[in-house]
Design an enzyme around this catalytic site. Structure first.
Site, PDB file in Angstrom:
ATOM      1  N   GLU A 126      11.925 -45.990  -9.593  1.00  0.00           N
ATOM      2  CA  GLU A 126      10.866 -45.725  -8.626  1.00  0.00           C
ATOM      3  C   GLU A 126      11.124 -46.445  -7.311  1.00  0.00           C
ATOM      4  OE1 GLU A 126       7.141 -47.217 -10.221  1.00  0.00           O
ATOM      5  OE2 GLU A 126       8.181 -48.783 -11.315  1.00  0.00           O
ATOM      6  N   TYR A 182      12.024 -34.593 -19.940  1.00  0.00           N
ATOM      7  CA  TYR A 182      10.592 -34.407 -20.099  1.00  0.00           C
ATOM      8  C   TYR A 182       9.850 -34.746 -18.815  1.00  0.00           C
ATOM      9  CZ  TYR A 182      10.074 -39.482 -20.456  1.00  0.00           C
ATOM     10  OH  TYR A 182      10.084 -40.826 -20.183  1.00  0.00           O
ATOM     11  N   SER A 188      12.677 -43.259 -16.470  1.00  0.00           N
ATOM     12  CA  SER A 188      11.519 -42.445 -16.157  1.00  0.00           C
ATOM     13  C   SER A 188      11.291 -42.576 -14.653  1.00  0.00           C
ATOM     14  CB  SER A 188      10.306 -42.942 -16.934  1.00  0.00           C
ATOM     15  OG  SER A 188       9.182 -42.156 -16.599  1.00  0.00           O
ATOM     16  N   ARG A 239      -3.457  -1.088  -6.755  1.00  0.00           N
ATOM     17  CA  ARG A 239      -2.601  -2.278  -6.695  1.00  0.00           C
ATOM     18  C   ARG A 239      -2.988  -3.180  -7.857  1.00  0.00           C
ATOM     19  NH1 ARG A 239      -5.280  -4.808  -1.218  1.00  0.00           N
ATOM     20  NH2 ARG A 239      -7.404  -4.878  -2.003  1.00  0.00           N
ATOM     21  N   HIS A 248      -6.421 -43.743  -4.986  1.00  0.00           N
ATOM     22  CA  HIS A 248      -6.823 -44.274  -6.291  1.00  0.00           C
ATOM     23  C   HIS A 248      -7.882 -43.399  -6.946  1.00  0.00           C
ATOM     24  CE1 HIS A 248      -9.152 -46.862  -9.023  1.00  0.00           C
ATOM     25  NE2 HIS A 248      -7.942 -47.259  -9.365  1.00  0.00           N
ATOM     26  N   ARG A 307      -3.231   2.977   8.676  1.00  0.00           N
ATOM     27  CA  ARG A 307      -3.518   1.679   8.046  1.00  0.00           C
ATOM     28  C   ARG A 307      -2.260   0.820   8.006  1.00  0.00           C
ATOM     29  NH1 ARG A 307      -6.637   4.902   4.296  1.00  0.00           N
ATOM     30  NH2 ARG A 307      -8.801   4.169   4.174  1.00  0.00           N
ATOM     31  N   MET A 340      -5.428  -7.369   9.219  1.00  0.00           N
ATOM     32  CA  MET A 340      -4.928  -6.434  10.206  1.00  0.00           C
ATOM     33  C   MET A 340      -5.848  -5.213  10.234  1.00  0.00           C
ATOM     34  SD  MET A 340      -0.882  -7.018   9.998  1.00  0.00           S
ATOM     35  CE  MET A 340      -0.839  -6.008   8.566  1.00  0.00           C
ATOM     36  N   CYS A 394       7.141 -39.716 -14.686  1.00  0.00           N
ATOM     37  CA  CYS A 394       5.795 -40.059 -15.120  1.00  0.00           C
ATOM     38  C   CYS A 394       4.861 -40.284 -13.937  1.00  0.00           C
ATOM     39  CB  CYS A 394       5.808 -41.267 -16.046  1.00  0.00           C
ATOM     40  SG  CYS A 394       6.432 -42.749 -15.264  1.00  0.00           S
ATOM     41  N   LYS A 438       0.826  -1.195   0.000  1.00  0.00           N
ATOM     42  CA  LYS A 438       0.000   0.000   0.000  1.00  0.00           C
ATOM     43  C   LYS A 438       0.874   1.266   0.000  1.00  0.00           C
ATOM     44  CE  LYS A 438      -3.402  -0.100   3.008  1.00  0.00           C
ATOM     45  NZ  LYS A 438      -4.803  -0.147   2.578  1.00  0.00           N
ATOM     46  N   ARG A 482       4.735 -49.292 -20.526  1.00  0.00           N
ATOM     47  CA  ARG A 482       5.249 -50.009 -19.355  1.00  0.00           C
ATOM     48  C   ARG A 482       4.677 -51.415 -19.325  1.00  0.00           C
ATOM     49  NH1 ARG A 482       3.554 -47.704 -13.578  1.00  0.00           N
ATOM     50  NH2 ARG A 482       1.571 -48.597 -14.190  1.00  0.00           N
ATOM     51  N   GLY A 518      -8.192  -7.718   5.299  1.00  0.00           N
ATOM     52  CA  GLY A 518      -9.015  -7.926   6.489  1.00  0.00           C
ATOM     53  C   GLY A 518      -8.285  -8.540   7.662  1.00  0.00           C
TER      54      GLY A 518
END
Lengths: 904, 904
Positions: free
Chosen positions: B754, B860, B773, B324, B442, B96, B107, B840, B26, B619, B105
């Site tokens: 993994e 990737y 991957s 702002r 899941h 302020r 403070m 992945c 501000k 896979r 809101g």
């Protein structure tokens, strides 16, 4: 030009006993004996190097070999004073394989080479014994046909005739018919074909299987020994035999072995004639017997170890055909090692190195009485999870086991698998038998922890717990029937095979005075020497004072893991624990915890008292809460059954409510669920109660003048914030207790490193934690993504197919899990140089893993009380290995006995 | 001497718009406006630095402050031409708070400081409006009492009287009574007390909570703005209002906002009077309205972004009180960014940086019609797992969902939790609602994969699948009742809230032409610009041709993960799959596999065709086999019920046989059980079938003239030997297919990383594997030891208690899992420099994780088709962040909306 052949025989020997890599074990020992001037028939050894070259060059020899081979044939003829194919005094030889490591019966031997239609006549003339000569020729034809020409032995065996000459004729016809060529009459051709056949036998299927089982390198190759024949079957002044310089079963210092007169070597072991004890030889043939005794004594002193030897007496003249270090049982290994130090043959360090840590087991577990055992039928074979012999009546329910055991019955708990609720039954049973689960399944781990004989993963068993029976093949065993299990072999026998407790266990349990237990004294002596050598400390995993007492007697230097939750499974506590879990608000939970506090405090006090000031590592609660509740599936079946039968509404409702809470706590993968410090974080009041119990107990002990040194260990930490959360509780409660009692207890707070993330961020964690204990069971699970309760289904396939060198739950996987241990230790010490680091998984009792821990610079290992001696010995071996500057390799230091053959 | 105060006002402004760190948002914007010569009432800003110092010095100020403060008070009096406490023309100010980040809101604000019993009289004289003056005084007393003296606001509000003067008297009494002191009459004392109260309000509980939720640093502190009051409430030539330079909901370029005449700022938002649309201001007060329009236009051009402003008109004179950057919806963000590029206000790079990747979601998912929605009751709230709106009839059984959906009904699948067998039902349902499970359960994962609105972990629901109903509080919802779920908020509503499909989805599904879809065009434009910036490639996880087609439309550059097992769950295939699993010998298994081969081949062909030569990573089978069989507990209950009811013997026997096989396959921790390559190793024939299907499909595609580029990926490898075992099968089958067809397909063989062990031994694996991957779902599970199906039970506690910064299944845990990704990538590339590396897991669609992948040097990411646009945009942001040389820190780049407050 490379040298491929080495002569042996008096005065001309080219090799020696240290050249096992080149000459194989047999060849090196023959050379050594010849060098010592012992009566060894002359011969030569074709080196393992040539074997390796033979395989590398697609079964071709270097061109230089032919002339070198001929040179050695001539040399041998000169030394023997005979010639191959000579019509009056023909040279006959044996051809034997001999690799660096003995592979008994795996490869082939051919005797009497050099015999043919012509030389057999010479032999008749020389010996005046036509039957002998033709018998020799017959043996040659059969062995040559089998080994060199690949004709089935049973085809030879089918040919019978009282006249050996007729047999020889028929054998020759058989060879002509099957190989399309006549038996080669030229002795040199025989020799070359036999040599090549021995090289080829290195890769016959049974040799490959054997090497797989014993983890012998497939690339080292075999040597071939060609040696002048001597005959123990020329008449009654001839004999042949095998023996040991000490008893290989008991270690007793005695001349031990057996012999046959007028026989060839294979007759001794073939079991057709019963051999005679070797001590009787002195009566029959005093001169060669004395010579044999002198020579073998000399060999034992020369090699400074028990010798396993073979000899032949030809017309009263003794010939030594083989000597090697004798294989022995654990009992014998210990006794011989200790005795030899007393005899000043070897130093204590050498004695320690000669006992394999796992051999100590044989002195600890109850044994079946060996003569009784053979009377019972083996009905199945499982995994030898926890050694020892147990016999009892079969029960399928742990409560029933307790009931019957309390009545004085010997019982065996048989289950599809066990769970923590079964602990009371396992404790009361003589042994445990399960149909599923691997070497680190619950039954196996707890079985070993308790020192309880256990056979697990016995997949031939179809356990029907509902109908209280199991089936195996066509047999049905019902509740109350007797069976016996041998945890050392995995065998299951029908009936009650008598057992006896070992001397060592009697001493540890205080029922036998050590001075009346000579075996215990041997055991203790070896371990005392080991303690003098080792640097790694050895602690015990113990949850109750009795286990701690055993651990102390076994030489534990502290407790490395007290699993506090095991205390909750006790009969009087489980209901309180369930009350705590079923509480739906903090107030009710706190009420239950308040009841548990004094019980835990008393347990801890007992542990501290038993350990007399040694460090006691206590882990806060670890398993998921539903382990303390009835099984979900059982409840579901109960509810369904009650409903189908229109059972009482109130009972159904009550069961449904319980099921509902069990459902809430149900987890798909409990091993990775709400357990470990995750419980203490969500329910801090549990940690508060446990820490208070620990510190109040320590304070009580301190008041009585004894020291208590608790190391409080937070399980399953993956993030330093988890540790900090729990450590803050520990310090807060410790301050409170100190204020209340006015006594400040010295304690440490550390953590398990059992989650890969903890190993990877160990530097962050070590800033806060005062010690690390690698929980290698869980670390192995998470690092591999293998559930130890389930991996049994495929891990044997992995080991059989060489995808893994061994079960990583048995021996630390150095390439992966070991890397995380090293990384965690290094990172931890990078921020806290004096960080105390240990392991407390099952691996703490596995010799190869203990040696790894030494190499990785850990401070201690912790093993179940009954494995402490093994770990002490292994820790000493680690130092000896280091001294020998043998760099640590991926292949195991110890020969491991095969546990299962094939995938079955 | 340090400077703590900065003046603003025409000609004398000390700060500027860039000084947000020091002046707060501000203060900086007030300074900037003043510098631009805009009509800003003069004032000064006390810096955040002083606030930080205040906290550091235990709420003490440096001694120098007093004189500096007095100096600025004087300066302000000069600028305003008024004096504090002046009896004729008193200076009044507002106080302020204003931190760097807007915390609306959170403070406090106090207006009209400077009023006291004396100056109120001056105000009456000045304005001729006693009611106005006392109203101002009343407001001051209430705000001061509340903010500075901590007197509950409702105590003030309870005091009512038509005469403001009476109210003022009563307020003063209230203050005296509660604070023990009279209201301070000295304006400077008022000012100092207000300033300190604002500093203190930085740490009020709601501010702390807010900062926690929005991840704002607690240490940055707030500034305090003291500014000359202007009054919108002096009469009908006065007004006050707020506005935006463009519509923040739609992005449309229009002057947007609302105002009230004769009012103070808080009245506009308080909702007591209905404000009027800002466009009407031009009619009422043409001059200030035109000026406002000019100024705000100028501000938008100056800041090059939408402005959110506050203004007051005092007696026809316009004052700017705040400006702002305006917050906006995703839709608006995209439209504004694209429009501003067209208007040449900003460059495409800037446009890309202004759209948060997750905002794209809002253009993709069906939306509830907002006016209709408000008519329905929210009955529960769960986790917003997969955004979008869905309404339909409740069903608890996936088969029933399919049945009813096939009849044309809109359905919602409601389950305690879902499992892979539910997939057909999830696919057919409008949305999925579960009572348990976390953000990567899941239901959540598959929901997102399918782009299906899903609310999960809605724990208020008591789902009774058996009785086909769920309860929530006192409501019971039965099968067939309508509910609506909002996957973006997690709200569950009773009844059928009407929805509509987004334009973007209509285009992707081919039901709307892009040229008729302006929103799609905005969406597409931003993504095209993003593609021009990003380096990281973005692929899609897709199992069936339809998903692959969507992925292509969403800009996927290949398929990063095709889960072959998903193909087995289809209705026509599951029985064959079960046949395969139940086979007890190779022959029967092979028969079933032979039936599956042509089906898989056809699937793969469709994928290759859809991807037109782009790489397709397939896979081999991954989940444990029992996932394809009926649930064990269900079977147990069925058998128990049949038995209790004395059901038909044959049926019982059949069920028991099935149960027996299901029991054999049962696993305690299936996530770490017999799955992934462990299946292909124990049953190599499955891998053979799958590889053959892949390569035969690729061959068929090649024959038709199109290219197919399969990348065959071996899952769950932990040891290089596992990879080698499977890779050998791939090469062998590839050679066979090439021989049979005469066509050699170019393919690669790589592996998932993994399992922690794979990351640790990545150098060994990369010697053999052609690509990596990272399966970050499993890697996160194993690295933390968190089961993603179970972790929901404690992970929120962890996030709430700051043990973890965020759910590691949503955003990659850079400190642990990220270390393994970096380690694996480095080790892999150390032996294979051109190793292609991707991820992945679900993280491939999480912006912060995508940025991490860019930083870690991956090639990737692969995300579900519906997350591909998000990942493309995030990948562009990664480059922009790199360019801005903002070093990557642990704190998130994006503001994340709070998902749950507290533990409830």
């Amino acid at each position: 030009m490379a040298k491929y052949i080495y002569f042996f025989g008096k005065g001309k020997t080219e090799g020696n006993g240290k050249m096992k890599d080149t000459l194989g074990g047999k060849g090196a020992n023959l050379a050594e004996m010849a060098k010592l001037g012992l009566p060894v028939p002359p011969g030569f050894t074709i080196s393992t190097e040539l074997c390796r070259l033979f395989y590398k060059s697609k079964m071709q020899f270097p061109k230089s070999l032919k002339s070198e081979f001929n040179k050695y044939v001539k040399k041998l003829e000169t030394a023997a004073g005979k010639k191959f194919g000579d019509a009056s005094n023909p040279l006959l030889v044996s051809v034997r394989s001999g690799a660096k490591f003995s592979m008994p019966g795996m490869m082939d031997t051919i005797l009497n080479l050099g015999l043919n239609d012509k030389t057999v006549e010479a032999m008749i003339k020389l010996t005046g014994n036509e039957k002998f000569a033709y018998d020799c020729y017959r043996r040659l034809l059969m062995m040559f046909g089998d080994v060199v020409l690949d004709i089935e032995r049973k085809l030879f065996e089918a040919i019978r005739d009282p006249n050996p000459k007729t047999v020889v004729e028929k054998y020759k016809e058989l060879i002509q018919k099957h190989s399309g060529k006549p038996f080669p009459q030229d002795p040199i051709t025989q020799l070359e074909m036999a040599r090549d056949a021995v090289f080829k036998s290195w890769n016959n299927p049974r040799a490959i299987t054997y090497r797989n089982l014993y983890k012998i390198d497939h690339n080292i190759g075999t040597a071939v020994n060609i040696q002048t024949m001597v005959f123990g079957n020329m008449g009654n002044d001839c004999a042949t035999g095998v023996g040991f310089t000490r008893n290989p079963a008991t270690g007793e210092k005695m001349f031990y072995g057996e012999y046959l007169t007028n026989a060839q070597g294979e007759d001794v072991v073939a079991g057709i004639r019963t051999p005679r004890p070797i001590l009787e030889l002195a009566k029959e043939m005093p001169q060669p017997a004395k010579e044999l005794r002198d020579i073998t004594d000399r060999l034992e002193k020369h090699y400074k170890d028990v010798q396993d030897f073979e000899f032949t007496i030809e017309k009263n003249k003794l010939y030594m055909l083989q000597t090697r270090v004798g294989k022995r049982t654990g009992l014998a290994a210990i006794r011989i090692a200790v005795d030899m130090v007393k005899e000043k043959l070897i130093k204590p360090e050498e004695a320690v190195s000669r006992v394999e840590p796992l051999q100590l087991n044989q002195l600890m577990h109850p044994m079946f009485n060996p003569t009784e055992r053979s009377k019972f039928k083996v009905i199945a074979k499982g995994l030898n999870a926890s050694p020892g012999a147990a016999a009892g009546k079969v029960y399928f329910d742990p409560d029933k086991v307790c009931e019957m055991a309390d009545k004085g019955e010997r019982t065996l708990l048989v289950r599809s698998e066990t769970s923590p609720d079964d602990i009371h039954g396992m404790y009361k049973a003589e042994g445990v038998l399960t149909a599923t689960g691997g070497m680190t399944s619950h039954a196996a781990v707890v079985g070993r922890q308790m020192g309880k004989p256990s056979v697990v993963g016995c997949s031939a068993l179809k356990v029907d717990e509902h109908n209280k029976l199991f089936r195996v093949a066509d047999k049905t065993v019902k509740e109350g029937d007797y069976i016996s299990i041998d945890g050392a072999t995995g065998e299951v026998m029908l009936g009650d095979v008598p057992t006896m407790e070992s001397e060592v266990m009697q001493v540890v349990k205080g029922t036998l005075a050590p001075e009346k237990a000579p075996l215990y004294q041997y055991f203790d002596q070896i371990l005392k020497w080991a303690d003098g050598i080792k640097r790694l400390k050895v602690r015990a995993n113990a949850d109750i004072p009795r286990d701690a007492q055993y651990a102390m007697k076994f030489g534990a230097e502290g407790i490395g893991l007290c699993r506090t939750e095991h205390m909750f499974f006790a009969e009087d506590r489980l209901p309180i624990m369930q009350e705590m879990i079923l509480a739906t608000n903090l107030e009710d939970r706190q009420k239950a915890l308040d009841k548990l506090l004094p019980l835990q405090r008393a347990d801890f006090k007992g542990l501290f008292e038993a350990m007399r000031g040694r460090p006691v590592t206590i882990r806060t609660i670890d398993p998921p809460l539903h382990e303390f509740l009835p099984k979900r599936e059982d409840l579901m079946v109960e509810v369904a059954t009650l409903k189908a039968k229109n059972g009482p509404v109130e009972e159904i409702k009550k069961k449904e409510q319980l099921l509902s809470r069990v459902n809430e706590l149900h987890e798909f993968n409990p091993m990775m669920g709400h357990r470990g410090c995750r419980l203490g974080i969500v329910y801090p009041e549990i940690t508060v109660m446990q820490v208070r119990a620990i510190l109040e107990a320590a304070t009580e002990v301190a008041k009585s003048g004894e020291t208590a040194f608790p190391e409080i260990m937070i399980p399953l930490v993956g993030h330093v914030n988890e540790f900090n959360h729990q450590a803050a509780i520990v310090h807060k409660v410790a301050d409170e207790v100190a204020k209340e009692t006015g006594i400040k207890i010295k304690y440490m707070v550390g953590t398990m490193i059992e989650i890969p993330r903890a190993a990877v961020t160990a530097d962050e964690i070590a800033k806060e934690a005062q010690f690390f204990s690698f929980g290698t069971n869980d670390l192995t699970q998470m690092t591999f993504g293998f559930s130890r309760d389930d991996a049994g289904k495929f891990i044997h396939n992995y080991v059989d197919n060489k995808i893994l060198p061994s079960d990583p739950f048995v021996t630390i996987d150095q390439g992966g899990v070991g890397k995380l241990i090293q990384c965690g230790t290094e990172k931890g010490r990078s921020v806290r140089a004096d960080l105390k680091v240990g392991i407390c998984g099952e691996h703490g009792g596995d010799p190869e893993s203990v040696i790894f821990c030494h190499t990785a610079g850990l401070n201690y290992v912790s093993a179940s009380p009954f494995r402490v001696p093994i770990s002490r010995l292994a820790a000493a071996h680690a130092v000896l290995r280091e001294k020998a500057k043998r760099p640590h390799s991926g292949t195991p230091y110890y020969r491991v006995s095969p546990k299962r053959s094939g995938a079955g």
